[in-house]
Structure formats: structure tokens, C-alpha cells
Design a protein around this motif. Structure first.
Motif, short mmCIF file in Angstrom:
data_model
loop_
_atom_site.label_atom_id
_atom_site.label_comp_id
_atom_site.label_asym_id
_atom_site.label_seq_id
_atom_site.Cartn_x
_atom_site.Cartn_y
_atom_site.Cartn_z
N PRO A 1 0.83 -1.21 0.00
CA PRO A 1 0.00 0.00 0.00
C PRO A 1 0.86 1.26 0.00
N TRP B 1 -9.51 -10.56 -1.29
CA TRP B 1 -8.82 -10.44 -2.58
C TRP B 1 -9.49 -11.28 -3.65
N LYS C 1 -12.92 -15.10 3.41
CA LYS C 1 -11.51 -14.97 3.03
C LYS C 1 -10.92 -16.35 3.31
N ARG C 2 -9.95 -16.76 2.54
CA ARG C 2 -9.38 -18.10 2.78
C ARG C 2 -8.86 -18.18 4.21
N ALA D 1 3.19 -7.52 5.03
CA ALA D 1 2.51 -8.81 4.75
C ALA D 1 1.15 -8.45 4.17
N THR D 2 1.20 -7.58 3.18
CA THR D 2 -0.02 -6.89 2.72
C THR D 2 -0.62 -7.50 1.45
N GLY D 3 -0.17 -8.69 1.10
CA GLY D 3 -0.88 -9.45 0.08
C GLY D 3 -0.56 -9.08 -1.36
N TYR D 4 -1.53 -9.37 -2.20
CA TYR D 4 -1.29 -9.37 -3.65
C TYR D 4 -2.42 -8.70 -4.43
N PHE E 1 1.48 3.90 1.56
CA PHE E 1 1.39 4.68 2.80
C PHE E 1 2.17 5.98 2.64
N GLY F 1 -0.34 -6.22 8.43
CA GLY F 1 -1.17 -7.25 7.82
C GLY F 1 -1.29 -8.46 8.74
N THR F 2 -2.43 -9.12 8.63
CA THR F 2 -2.65 -10.34 9.42
C THR F 2 -3.33 -11.41 8.57
N GLY F 3 -2.94 -11.48 7.29
CA GLY F 3 -3.41 -12.56 6.42
C GLY F 3 -2.54 -13.78 6.60
N SER F 4 -2.61 -14.68 5.64
CA SER F 4 -1.94 -15.96 5.75
C SER F 4 -0.42 -15.82 5.92
N SER F 5 0.19 -14.93 5.14
CA SER F 5 1.65 -14.77 5.22
C SER F 5 2.05 -14.25 6.59
N ARG G 1 -5.56 -4.81 10.50
CA ARG G 1 -6.75 -4.10 10.02
C ARG G 1 -7.99 -4.98 10.16
N THR G 2 -7.87 -6.23 9.70
CA THR G 2 -9.01 -7.16 9.81
C THR G 2 -8.53 -8.43 10.51
P1 NA7 Z 1 -3.71 -11.37 2.31
O1 NA7 Z 1 -4.45 -12.56 2.77
O2 NA7 Z 1 -4.31 -10.53 1.26
O3 NA7 Z 1 -3.43 -10.50 3.61
C1 NA7 Z 1 -2.97 -9.17 3.51
C2 NA7 Z 1 -3.06 -8.52 4.85
O4 NA7 Z 1 -2.58 -7.19 4.74
C3 NA7 Z 1 -4.50 -8.42 5.36
O5 NA7 Z 1 -4.51 -8.61 6.73
C4 NA7 Z 1 -4.86 -7.00 4.99
O6 NA7 Z 1 -5.89 -6.45 5.77
C5 NA7 Z 1 -3.55 -6.30 5.27
N1 NA7 Z 1 -3.48 -5.00 4.60
C6 NA7 Z 1 -3.50 -4.76 3.27
N2 NA7 Z 1 -3.46 -3.44 3.05
C7 NA7 Z 1 -3.40 -2.85 4.27
C8 NA7 Z 1 -3.32 -1.50 4.72
N3 NA7 Z 1 -3.33 -0.50 3.85
N4 NA7 Z 1 -3.28 -1.26 6.05
C9 NA7 Z 1 -3.28 -2.27 6.93
N5 NA7 Z 1 -3.34 -3.58 6.57
C10 NA7 Z 1 -3.40 -3.85 5.26
O7 NA7 Z 1 -2.26 -11.76 1.81
P2 NA7 Z 1 -1.31 -12.93 2.32
O8 NA7 Z 1 -0.01 -12.75 1.64
O9 NA7 Z 1 -1.30 -12.99 3.77
O10 NA7 Z 1 -2.02 -14.24 1.82
C11 NA7 Z 1 -2.38 -14.40 0.46
C12 NA7 Z 1 -2.77 -15.81 0.19
O11 NA7 Z 1 -1.57 -16.60 0.14
C13 NA7 Z 1 -3.60 -16.48 1.21
O12 NA7 Z 1 -4.96 -16.23 1.07
C14 NA7 Z 1 -3.28 -17.94 1.01
O13 NA7 Z 1 -4.06 -18.46 -0.03
C15 NA7 Z 1 -1.87 -17.93 0.58
P3 NA7 Z 1 -7.42 -6.59 5.26
O14 NA7 Z 1 -7.79 -8.00 5.52
O15 NA7 Z 1 -7.42 -6.24 3.79
O16 NA7 Z 1 -8.16 -5.60 6.07
#
Ligand code: NA7
Length: 555
Positions: A161, A502, A337-338, A387-390, A163, A195-199, A219-220
Motif C-alpha cells: 500500500p 482479494w 476470506k481463505r 505482509a499486505t498481500g497481492y 502509505f 497485515g494479518t493474512g496468511s503470510s 486491520r481485519t
Molecule cells: P492477504 O491474505 O491478502 O493479507 C494481507 C493482509 O494485509 C491483510 O490482513 C490486509 O488487511 C492487510 N493489509 C492490506 N493493506 C493494508 C493496509 N493499507 N493497512 C493495513 N493492513 C493492510 O495476503 P497474504 O499474503 O497474507 O495471503 C495471500 C494468500 O496466500 C492467502 O490467502 C493464502 O491463499 C496464501 P485486510 O484484511 O485487507 O483488512
């Protein structure tokens, strides 16, 4: 590593050339596509951005990177010798082990000689008169190919992002999807993970063990199921291998192509004790099979709430501080979300060197030279982990300037969200295929059988075109529209569209909100097989001289 570098040097680096097929990407999809095309006698060239093969598993080297699908399933099945000889060591394979496997595959099938590493494909342009694609790369290649196959991966275009002040940070920053090959030492460092997704869920417990202090910016809140990972029992491995073909065939009949036992019962149709028992069993088993606990989890909010409540209780019992536990409770629909699969994630928040910072209602304001600020509060950091994903499913495709009919770009064609026929082909882009593209089951399945199914279908299609004297194939608008409508209506009947995932492109500012994957592996495979059996129903096949071809392609 030395071996990979040597092979990179040995790789054919001819700048030009005419090929039957150009393949973009040398991950699971690109490697098998190359093997398949060569086996059918086609000339093929692969371009790969990385300095080694492996795709996702080349780039995602962050601490704890691991597959959330069990090892005995997350591997190729096209070669019985390969699946018999490879020995997995853990229930869930780590990134280094999967990368070793893919390097083994590249060597075993002598794939490297047709792979050019360190090369980004910049543009792919279809020439209607020639009926061929011209592919241009960052290494100065300009090659032509009758067919172009995008094996660019679903989660390979990282999202960092924008920022405010990001470039002002004085310390190192890393994205989990582009991790330094030499690794990172966080010992004694003040680290921030965004970030608090899978990575994040995978790397946070390990970074916490090294860092002097770890701030997690959430964030989530996410749902994560324990992996219960460990060494793979040799007896289990032996049993699966003794019956591998049947194991694979059975899994392909399951909704995600994954060996998940699906309970046909409704979560609401049984007494609470029975429901809890089912959830407890799944929790003890670990991982994604939790999703199969009840048939209506992704269709009924009321049913879904029962799973959410169960996991909330697990979080409350894992996290000692009730205030922190409450902040970790996910409020979104479970599974939209996965779900993540973790080792000690929630427990990590019991550590005295870990702080959970909520950035949901008050987002990160600014990154500064020494850290970042949230709600006016300054967090001093020596290193930041994004760890902000793709930009999932479409990001890597749209980074390439792909131009088809009349020079129209894929970006324009997909401005309102991706539109494909079966996730493999797009109107206006003849002879262009996307492996696990939007509109195919892809990320909702075990990726490897999905990839193999696409590779085999595409290879058969190319063979059909050649053997029947055609030169081009392109989907019709009617077939594409009907497929897009079908994909949307299937997703619309579920709870998937209820959260900002995503899957919907909702994590990328400005991206059209469209549910991209297709839900249902077995019906999808059936549909693809039917299309092929009917002589590629929904496609136009073109033959003829330059003039006729040009006229047909221009329609
Ligand atoms: P994810 O699952 O897309 O997680 C990204 C994380 O980054 C998620 O918690 C997002 O919060 C957070 N995020 C993204 N942008 C922001 C901003 N601007 N501020 C704060 N937090 C943010 O990616 P991963 O790499 O963890 O995993 C991807 C896939 O790989 C997973 O689903 C598996 O299949 C393997 P959000 O939830 O958007 O509020």
C-alpha cells in the motif's frame, strides 16, 4: 543455489526466435506446460522473472512460509515415477522443501534448457496478419509464437500500500512475497508487521522469537486453524503411494479438489453438542478441512455464525489477556476470506514482546524515518514487514502490456473486472491462454490439480488446432458472457461476496469488485471436457490464408 545459478547461465539466451508456444512463468504451471508442450513435439520457450524456477515458492521465502495443503496432495500427479520417488518430510511442506521439489522437477525432465531466467515479459502483441504473438522482454528478447500461455500465477503481483512517507523509512523493509534470498536476521530488532493474512500468520510467530519487540498492525482479524504440522509419518506416505492414482482420482471429485471430508449435514439441523463435537474433531485434525464441517457454512449466515463462535472461543482460550483476545476475534463471515493455517499464531500474542495494534478504525497515518504513526501515536521500528498481500489473479497479467485484436489491451478489456471463457481464454485475444485465470476454480482449490487440468486442456486444445489444420482459436462473446454470468451467479448464491477479500479484488484500491474464482472443481472439469468433446464449443476455430485469417480474426 550454486546449481540453480549454473543452470541459469546455461540457459539459452538467444534474443530472437520463432516458437510454437511462449510460456510466461516457471512456477508449477509454467514448468508443467513446458514439459507437456515439448512432449507433444511443439517448440516452446519459457520466460521467468526470477533467478530460479519455482514461481510463488521462489519468491515467498519469509520465515515460516509453508503450504496450507498437505504435502501428499500438493504435488504433481502427471508422472507416477515422480510422485513415487519424491519423499516429503512434513505433513505440510515448507517453502524450501517445495522449492527443492520444483528444482528437482526442472532437472528430472530437463526443462532448464528452454527456460530463460531473470527475464520479465514486458509486452505480448498479437499480429492479426501473421496470426502470431510477438513477445518482448526486459532482457531485449523479441520472439514470435503462435500461442502464448500465461503461467503467471494467481498470487504473484505483490501489493504494497502506498502509505504516506513510505520512502522516508530509514531501516530495511520487506514484502513477504519478495523476500531476500539470503534471509533476514531480526534478532534484537524492533519489527513492525503490517497485515494479518496468511503470510503474516505464518511469519509472526517466528519473527516474535527473534525480535526485541514486534508490533503487529492488524486491520481485519483473521480466522486461523491450527496446522498441527509435524514430520510426515512414513507409514502414511507409504500407504498413499501404494494407492496414489485412486487417492488423486478421489480428490478430484471433491468440491475443491482437496482431500477434505465434506459433511453433508446443516450446522443448524443438529443439537449444539453434536455440532461442537464436529468442530472439535476438525480443530484437532487441523487445517482447511475445518471448512467442510457443515454443508451450509458458506451459504447461511446463521450456520456460519456457529463456526465463528466456536473459533472465537478457541481464541479466547488461547490468548491470556481478554482485551487482546477480543481484538483478535474475526467479525467477518468465516471462510469468505481463505482461512489461514497456523502454528502458534494466537499464542504469540501472549508474549511480552508482542503488541497488537488495531489499524481498522484508525489506519496507519504515516511511515516516518524511524517507524510509523497510528492515531498520532509513534511506533519506533528498525524493520518493517509488509505482509499486505497481492493484486490477486489479474495483477501479474495486467502488468504485461498484452494487446490482442485491433491493438486493444487486456487492461482495457478487463477495465470493469476480468471477463474470460472458462478462465483460460478471453475474447479479443486469439491463441492466448491463461493458466488458472480468473473465472476458473484456481485459488478455491488445491492449485496443483487445477494447474494440471488447465495445462492438459490447453495442450490438447493446441494439438487439436494443429491437427485439424486450424491456425487460431478464440472464444465467442456469447460463450464468454454466459460463462461470466454463470461464475457470478454461483458466487452470488454464497456468502463469499460479503467481505472485502482479494477474491473480489477488494484489497486493491480502484480495482473492480468482481468475484474472480469459479466455485466448484468437478463441475468445472466436466464443463471443460464437454467443451473439448464438442470440438471446442464456444470457440471459433480459424484456418485459411493470410487474407481469410485476417478477416476472421477481425470479426
Ligand atoms: P492477504 O491474505 O491478502 O493479507 C494481507 C493482509 O494485509 C491483510 O490482513 C490486509 O488487511 C492487510 N493489509 C492490506 N493493506 C493494508 C493496509 N493499507 N493497512 C493495513 N493492513 C493492510 O495476503 P497474504 O499474503 O497474507 O495471503 C495471500 C494468500 O496466500 C492467502 O490467502 C493464502 O491463499 C496464501 P485486510 O484484511 O485487507 O483488512
Amino acid at each position: 543455489m550454486a546449481k540453480v545459478k549454473l543452470n541459469a547461465m546455461e540457459t539459452n539466451q538467444e534474443p530472437g526466435g520463432d516458437f510454437d508456444v511462449v510460456i510466461v512463468g516457471a512456477g508449477f504451471a509454467g514448468l508443467y506446460m513446458l514439459h507437456r508442450m515439448r512432449g507433444l513435439g511443439f517448440s516452446a520457450r519459457v520466460f521467468e522473472a526470477g533467478s530460479g524456477v519455482g514461481g510463488t515458492w521462489f519468491w515467498n521465502r519469509y520465515p515460516g512460509a509453508r503450504c496450507d495443503v498437505e504435502s501428499m496432495e500438493y504435488s504433481y500427479q502427471f508422472s507416477d515415477e515422480l510422485q513415487q520417488e519424491w519423499v516429503w518430510t512434513e505433513r505440510y511442506a515448507s517453502q524450501p522443501e517445495i522449492l527443492r521439489y520444483l528444482n528437482h522437477v526442472a532437472d528430472r525432465f530437463s526443462l532448464r534448457r528452454d527456460i530463460q531466467l531473470n527475464t520479465h515479459v514486458l509486452a505480448a502483441t498479437f499480429n492479426e496478419t501473421a496470426g502470431r504473438w510477438t513477445i518482448e522482454t526486459s532482457a531485449g528478447n523479441r520472439v514470435s509464437a503462435q500461442f502464448c500461455v500465461m503461467a503467471t500465477g494467481c498470487l504473484s503481483s505483490t501489493n504494497t500500500p502506498n502509505f504516506k512517507g513510505r520512502s522516508h523509512f530509514a531501516g530495511p523493509s520487506y514484502h513477504t512475497g519478495n523476500w531476500p534470498q539470503e534471509g533476514v536476521d531480526f534478532i534484537g530488532k524492533r519489527v513492525g508487521v503490517i497485515g494479518t493474512g496468511s503470510s503474516a500468520v505464518q511469519c509472526i510467530p517466528l519473527i516474535a522469537q527473534q525480535a526485541s519487540h514486534l508490533n503487529v498492525f492488524q486491520r481485519t482479524p483473521t480466522y486461523t486453524i491450527p496446522a498441527h504440522n509435524g514430520p510426515l509419518d512414513p507409514e502414511v506416505q507409504r500407504e498413499v503411494k501404494a494407492n496414489y492414482a485412486n487417492f488423486r482420482a478421489y480428490n478430484k471429485l471433491l468440491p475443491s479438489g482437496l482431500n477434505i471430508r465434506h459433511n453433508e449435514a446443516s450446522a443448524l439441523a443438529i443439537p449444539k453438542e453434536e455440532r461442537q463435537h464436529e468442530y472439535e474433531e476438525r480443530w484437532a485434525h487441523g487445517g482447511l478441512p475445518f471448512l467442510g464441517a457443515f454443508a451450509d457454512l458458506l451459504f447461511s449466515k446463521e450456520a456460519n455464525d456457529t463456526a465463528a463462535e466456536f473459533i472465537h472461543e478457541k481464541i479466547r482460550s488461547a490468548v491470556h489477556d481478554p482485551v487482546i483476545a477480543e481484538k483478535l476475534l474475526p467479525r467477518i463471515v468465516f471462510g469468505c476470506k481463505r482461512p489461514c493455517v497456523d502454528t502458534g499464531y494466537y499464542q504469540t500474542f501472549n508474549r511480552s514482546n508482542v503488541t497488537l495494534v488495531n489499524v481498522s478504525s484508525s489506519p496507519i497515518e504515516e511511515i516516518t524515518e524511524n517507524g510509523l504513526t497510528v492515531k498520532g501515536k509513534k511506533y519506533e521500528l528498525d524493520a518493517i514487514v509488509f505482509a499486505t498481500g497481492y493484486d490477486a489473479m489479474t495483477g501479474s497479467l495486467l502488468k504485461i502490456d498484452i494487446r490482442g485484436h485491433c491493438g486493444r489491451s487486456l487492461k482495457e478489456a478487463w477495465a470493469e473486472g476480468p471477463r474470460t471463457y472458462l478462465g483460460v481464454a478471453t475474447v479479443g485475444f486469439p491463441n492466448l491462454f491463461t493458466i488458472t485465470g480468473p473465472g476458473s476454480p484456481s485459488v478455491l482449490t488445491n492449485m496443483i490439480p487445477s494447474i494440471e487440468q488447465h495445462v492438459e486442456w490447453i495442450a490438447d486444445c493446441v494439438l487439436y488446432v494443429r491437427d485439424h489444420g486450424f491456425v487460431c482459436i478464440k472464444p465467442t462473446l456469447a460463450a464468454q458472457d454466459a460463462w461470466v454470468h454463470h461464475v457470478n451467479s454461483v458466487a452470488g448464491a454464497t456468502l463469499f461476496p460479503t467481505c472485502n477479500s482479494w477474491y473480489l479484488g477488494a484489497n486493491i484500491p480502484g480495482k473492480s469488485r468482481v468475484f474472480m474464482p469459479y466455485l466448484g472443481f468437478p463441475p468445472y472439469v466436466q464443463k471443460c471436457n464437454d467443451v473439448a468433446a464438442k470440438g471446442y464449443e464456444g470457440f471459433v476455430l480459424i484456418r485459411g490464408n493470410d487474407g481469410e485469417r485476417h478477416a476472421a480474426l477481425s470479426r
